[in-house]
Design an enzyme around this catalytic site. Structure first.
Site, PDB file in Angstrom:
ATOM      1  N   ASP A  12       0.768  -1.254  -0.133  1.00  0.00           N
ATOM      2  CA  ASP A  12      -0.132   0.116  -0.003  1.00  0.00           C
ATOM      3  C   ASP A  12       1.004   1.268  -0.067  1.00  0.00           C
ATOM      4  O   ASP A  12       0.159   2.296   0.115  1.00  0.00           O
ATOM      5  CB  ASP A  12      -1.083  -0.058   1.259  1.00  0.00           C
ATOM      6  CG  ASP A  12      -1.795  -1.158   1.326  1.00  0.00           C
ATOM      7  OD1 ASP A  12      -2.531  -1.432  -0.063  1.00  0.00           O
ATOM      8  OD2 ASP A  12      -2.506  -1.532   2.188  1.00  0.00           O
ATOM      9  N   CYS A  13       2.057   1.111   0.043  1.00  0.00           N
ATOM     10  CA  CYS A  13       3.177   2.235   0.158  1.00  0.00           C
ATOM     11  C   CYS A  13       3.694   2.655  -1.143  1.00  0.00           C
ATOM     12  O   CYS A  13       4.232   1.490  -1.790  1.00  0.00           O
ATOM     13  CB  CYS A  13       4.123   2.111   1.237  1.00  0.00           C
ATOM     14  SG  CYS A  13       5.653   3.061   1.174  1.00  0.00           S
ATOM     15  N   GLY A  14       3.645   3.626  -1.856  1.00  0.00           N
ATOM     16  CA  GLY A  14       4.112   3.934  -2.810  1.00  0.00           C
ATOM     17  C   GLY A  14       5.763   4.203  -2.873  1.00  0.00           C
ATOM     18  O   GLY A  14       6.234   3.376  -3.934  1.00  0.00           O
ATOM     19  N   ARG A  17       6.605   0.160  -3.238  1.00  0.00           N
ATOM     20  CA  ARG A  17       6.156  -0.375  -4.512  1.00  0.00           C
ATOM     21  C   ARG A  17       7.492   0.288  -5.440  1.00  0.00           C
ATOM     22  O   ARG A  17       7.783  -0.581  -6.489  1.00  0.00           O
ATOM     23  CB  ARG A  17       4.882   0.173  -5.013  1.00  0.00           C
ATOM     24  CG  ARG A  17       3.535  -0.508  -4.255  1.00  0.00           C
ATOM     25  CD  ARG A  17       2.169  -0.176  -4.961  1.00  0.00           C
ATOM     26  NE  ARG A  17       2.175   1.181  -5.429  1.00  0.00           N
ATOM     27  CZ  ARG A  17       1.374   2.061  -4.380  1.00  0.00           C
ATOM     28  NH1 ARG A  17       0.737   1.506  -3.269  1.00  0.00           N
ATOM     29  NH2 ARG A  17       1.038   3.438  -4.580  1.00  0.00           N
TER      30      ARG A  17
END
Length: 142
Positions: A12-14, A17
């Site tokens: 869920d973390c850019g 990712r």
């Protein structure tokens, strides 16, 4: 054969990712540890923090509910107590930590992971927000 790459990942973390995508951009597939589902032990977490050259306070996310709810800013806790809370509430662990044969880093910003990778052939890469990290010649930008 090179030692495996491990990423302590939050999908869920850019930043997490982007870090994972940068690793894959080199043609390598890391071991992905979704630390919110499978938190590291206190010993593993303490070792990663130490190897990354961070203090425990630098490895704690302060902008999350558990930090505020537990009033960690107001408490005088030892490193061991803070690490135990991070294991109990893995959302407190800053991310992503990446472990390779070249060392351990908290990869914020995500391009810090490039210092840990041994693959010399880099392909053009842009972060999710469009920021150019590796140009079309395989060279780091910045």
């Amino acid at each position: 054969m090179a030692a495996p790459i491990k990423i302590f990942h939050n999908p869920d973390c850019g930043t997490s990712r982007n870090t994972l995508a940068l690793i894959r951009n080199t043609g390598q597939e890391p071991e992905i540890i979704e630390y919110l589902k499978n938190p590291p032990t206190a010993e593993v977490l303490a070792d990663m923090i130490q190897q990354a050259g961070l203090s425990v306070h630098e490895a704690i996310r302060q902008n999350v509910t558990p930090y505020e709810t537990l009033q960690l800013a107001e408490r005088d806790l030892s490193d061991a107590e803070l690490i135990a809370l991070m294991v109990q509430h893995p959302l407190l662990i800053n991310r992503p930590f990446v472990v390779t044969e070249r060392g351990v880093k908290l990869c914020r910003p995500s391009e810090l992971v490039l210092d840990l990778l041994t693959q010399p052939q880099l392909k053009a890469f842009r972060k999710e927000d469009g920021e150019l990290v590796i140009n079309e010649h395989g060279q780091r930008v910045n």
